[in-house]
Design a protein around this motif. Structure first.
Motif, PDB file in Angstrom:
ATOM      1  N   TYR A 226       0.802  -1.205   0.000  1.00 16.29           N
ATOM      2  CA  TYR A 226       0.000   0.000   0.000  1.00 16.29           C
ATOM      3  C   TYR A 226       0.841   1.265   0.000  1.00 16.29           C
ATOM      4  O   TYR A 226       0.304   2.357  -0.033  1.00 16.29           O
ATOM      5  CB  TYR A 226      -0.926   0.032   1.216  1.00 16.29           C
TER       6      TYR A 226
ATOM      7  N   ASP B 270     -11.920   9.178  -5.297  1.00 12.91           N
ATOM      8  CA  ASP B 270     -10.994   8.050  -5.346  1.00 12.91           C
ATOM      9  C   ASP B 270     -11.320   7.221  -6.579  1.00 12.91           C
ATOM     10  O   ASP B 270     -12.373   7.389  -7.210  1.00 12.91           O
ATOM     11  CB  ASP B 270     -11.117   7.202  -4.079  1.00 12.91           C
TER      12      ASP B 270
ATOM     13  N   VAL C  11     -10.522   3.088  -8.522  1.00  6.10           N
ATOM     14  CA  VAL C  11     -10.021   1.714  -8.423  1.00  6.10           C
ATOM     15  C   VAL C  11      -9.752   1.210  -9.834  1.00  6.10           C
ATOM     16  O   VAL C  11     -10.363   1.664 -10.808  1.00  6.10           O
ATOM     17  CB  VAL C  11     -11.017   0.780  -7.711  1.00  6.10           C
TER      18      VAL C  11
ATOM     19  N   TYR D  88     -11.649   0.220 -14.893  1.00  8.59           N
ATOM     20  CA  TYR D  88     -11.294   1.194 -13.866  1.00  8.59           C
ATOM     21  C   TYR D  88     -12.456   2.161 -13.675  1.00  8.59           C
ATOM     22  O   TYR D  88     -13.264   2.384 -14.588  1.00  8.59           O
ATOM     23  CB  TYR D  88     -10.003   1.944 -14.222  1.00  8.59           C
TER      24      TYR D  88
ATOM     25  N   SER E 205     -20.174   8.716 -10.199  1.00 10.79           N
ATOM     26  CA  SER E 205     -19.188   7.678 -10.516  1.00 10.79           C
ATOM     27  C   SER E 205     -19.111   7.506 -12.022  1.00 10.79           C
ATOM     28  O   SER E 205     -20.102   7.690 -12.732  1.00 10.79           O
ATOM     29  CB  SER E 205     -19.540   6.345  -9.855  1.00 10.79           C
TER      30      SER E 205
ATOM     31  N   GLU F 131     -10.214  10.154 -12.630  1.00 10.71           N
ATOM     32  CA  GLU F 131     -10.399  10.795 -11.323  1.00 10.71           C
ATOM     33  C   GLU F 131     -10.458  12.318 -11.477  1.00 10.71           C
ATOM     34  O   GLU F 131     -11.266  12.984 -10.810  1.00 10.71           O
ATOM     35  CB  GLU F 131      -9.257  10.398 -10.387  1.00 10.71           C
TER      36      GLU F 131
ATOM     37  N   ASP G 170      -7.896  11.221  -3.163  1.00  8.51           N
ATOM     38  CA  ASP G 170      -7.063  10.163  -2.600  1.00  8.51           C
ATOM     39  C   ASP G 170      -5.811   9.987  -3.457  1.00  8.51           C
ATOM     40  O   ASP G 170      -5.895   9.810  -4.671  1.00  8.51           O
ATOM     41  CB  ASP G 170      -7.848   8.855  -2.541  1.00  8.51           C
TER      42      ASP G 170
ATOM     43  N   ASN H 261      -6.852   5.095   5.958  1.00  7.64           N
ATOM     44  CA  ASN H 261      -7.814   4.834   4.896  1.00  7.64           C
ATOM     45  C   ASN H 261      -9.185   5.306   5.370  1.00  7.64           C
ATOM     46  O   ASN H 261      -9.953   4.555   5.968  1.00  7.64           O
ATOM     47  CB  ASN H 261      -7.853   3.350   4.533  1.00  7.64           C
TER      48      ASN H 261
ATOM     49  N   ILE I  37     -13.423   6.723   1.982  1.00 11.99           N
ATOM     50  CA  ILE I  37     -12.583   6.171   0.917  1.00 11.99           C
ATOM     51  C   ILE I  37     -12.799   4.670   0.811  1.00 11.99           C
ATOM     52  O   ILE I  37     -12.976   4.125  -0.284  1.00 11.99           O
ATOM     53  CB  ILE I  37     -11.092   6.491   1.179  1.00 11.99           C
TER      54      ILE I  37
ATOM     55  N   GLU J  98     -14.351   2.762  -2.441  1.00  6.24           N
ATOM     56  CA  GLU J  98     -13.633   1.691  -3.134  1.00  6.24           C
ATOM     57  C   GLU J  98     -14.505   0.447  -3.275  1.00  6.24           C
ATOM     58  O   GLU J  98     -14.532  -0.182  -4.344  1.00  6.24           O
ATOM     59  CB  GLU J  98     -12.347   1.357  -2.378  1.00  6.24           C
ATOM     60  N   ARG J  99     -15.230   0.089  -2.217  1.00  8.83           N
ATOM     61  CA  ARG J  99     -16.121  -1.079  -2.294  1.00  8.83           C
ATOM     62  C   ARG J  99     -17.216  -0.875  -3.329  1.00  8.83           C
ATOM     63  O   ARG J  99     -17.511  -1.770  -4.137  1.00  8.83           O
ATOM     64  CB  ARG J  99     -16.748  -1.357  -0.921  1.00  8.83           C
TER      65      ARG J  99
ATOM     66  N   ARG K 122     -15.741  -1.068  -6.922  1.00 12.89           N
ATOM     67  CA  ARG K 122     -15.381  -2.432  -7.337  1.00 12.89           C
ATOM     68  C   ARG K 122     -16.625  -3.224  -7.719  1.00 12.89           C
ATOM     69  O   ARG K 122     -16.597  -4.033  -8.651  1.00 12.89           O
ATOM     70  CB  ARG K 122     -14.615  -3.129  -6.222  1.00 12.89           C
TER      71      ARG K 122
END
Length: 324
Positions: free
Chosen positions: A12, A57, A59, A83, A104, A152, A170, A281, A285, A289-290, A293
């Motif tokens: 990380y 943020d 991913v 992504y 998003s 982003e 982030d 984290n 954030i 991220e969850r 994904r």
């Protein structure tokens, strides 16, 4: 001798700057306070805290390795990648912060020297062609990261922060410093940029305190400061985050951002029993991220569809059996 172990996975660590460039950093330490007067700073209680924090943020996921055959030449390597980037709006006016996903964006790309028309995973997704000059796997992955950074920045520009809100991106601010009022948020550290005699100031921070603002130049120029979050344990750098702001801002504007970050970000710190990267984290954030994904879809299903599309009679790319 005392050794403390961080709960963070070494993978990380912030990799936005190579150690070669980081070791050549140029510092301006007297912007807010001269080094002799450096000490932990409490944000002024008379300054109103930002009513909202907008957190940005992204991913990325490498869905498949592909080989692309063109004419009689050797196949060209490529990557199919997904992504996404998003914005979470945290309302802090109440005692219990509330967060919601505001915006998003999702993209998929086929990264290669010869991407052709891209690839389809059946009706599920289209991997848009993204031409990359080099074919080394690291170059392909860097190209994916560059597209994510651009995404982003795009979603950041779609955010609508009020004049008193705080916009937190982030990761390092590099490539995104043009976004008005944004601060970059670096969660972990490969090195301290400060000279040894000022390390004690970082180690002496209490939760919610920050260091003075300083100028930092490596391959690019920005303002920076360190902030300690609550719940990080008893190590000297436990719970320490580093923040960045545009070098184009005045010192007074940057110190206002630094004070705003110290007023509100500790309220968003994550807890160790919920997140192995706590407290840096931030809770929004991790939640963002969850959510992102999940929006990327099922990787196993996408891989099966990509393989099916590469059968004879389909696109000229043939997927490797290896997942990345």
């Amino acid at each position: 001798m005392r050794i403390t172990v961080s709960a963070w996975d070494p993978s990380y660590a912030d990799s936005s700057e190579s150690m070669v460039h980081a070791n050549k950093a140029q510092l301006e330490l007297g912007l807010e306070l001269v080094p002799h007067d450096w000490a932990p700073i409490d944000p002024p209680s008379t300054t109103p805290a930002p009513p909202r924090v907008l957190v940005v943020d992204g991913v990325r996921r490498l869905d498949a390795r592909v080989d692309i055959a063109v004419d009689e030449r050797s196949p060209q390597a490529g990557l199919c990648a997904s992504y996404a980037a998003g914005v979470v709006v945290c309302t802090l006016a109440e005692k219990t912060p509330a967060a919601r996903l505001d915006t998003s964006l999702i993209e998929r790309g086929l990264f290669s020297q010869e991407p052709g028309d891209g690839m389809h995973a059946g009706r599920l997704a289209h991997y848009v062609p993204r031409r990359v000059v080099a074919t080394d796997p690291a170059d392909l992955i860097n190209a994916v990261q560059d597209r994510l950074t651009a995404l982003e920045a795009k979603v950041s520009m779609q955010a609508d922060p009020g004049e008193s809100d705080l916009l937190v991106l982030d990761g390092a601010l590099r490539g995104r410093a043009h976004i008005p009022g944004a601060v970059g948020y670096i969660k972990s550290h490969q090195r301290s940029y400060l000279p040894d005699e000022l390390h004690s100031v970082v180690g002496g921070l209490s939760a919610g305190q920050r260091t003075p603002v300083f100028g930092l130049t490596t391959t690019w120029k920005r303002h920076s400061w360190y902030l300690r979050l609550p719940g990080g344990g008893d190590g000297a750098w436990a719970g320490i985050a580093r923040l960045e702001a545009s070098a184009d801002l005045t010192v007074s504007a940057v110190t206002a951002l630094a004070d705003a970050s110290a007023r509100v970000l500790p309220r968003l710190a994550s807890a160790p029993h919920k997140d192995p990267r706590a407290p840096q984290n931030l809770t929004p954030i991790a939640g963002l991220e969850r959510a992102l994904r999940m929006k990327l879809g099922d990787p196993a299903l996408l891989l099966r569809r990509l393989r099916a599309s590469s059968h004879p009679g389909g696109p000229t790319a043939s997927t490797s059996s290896a997942m990345l």
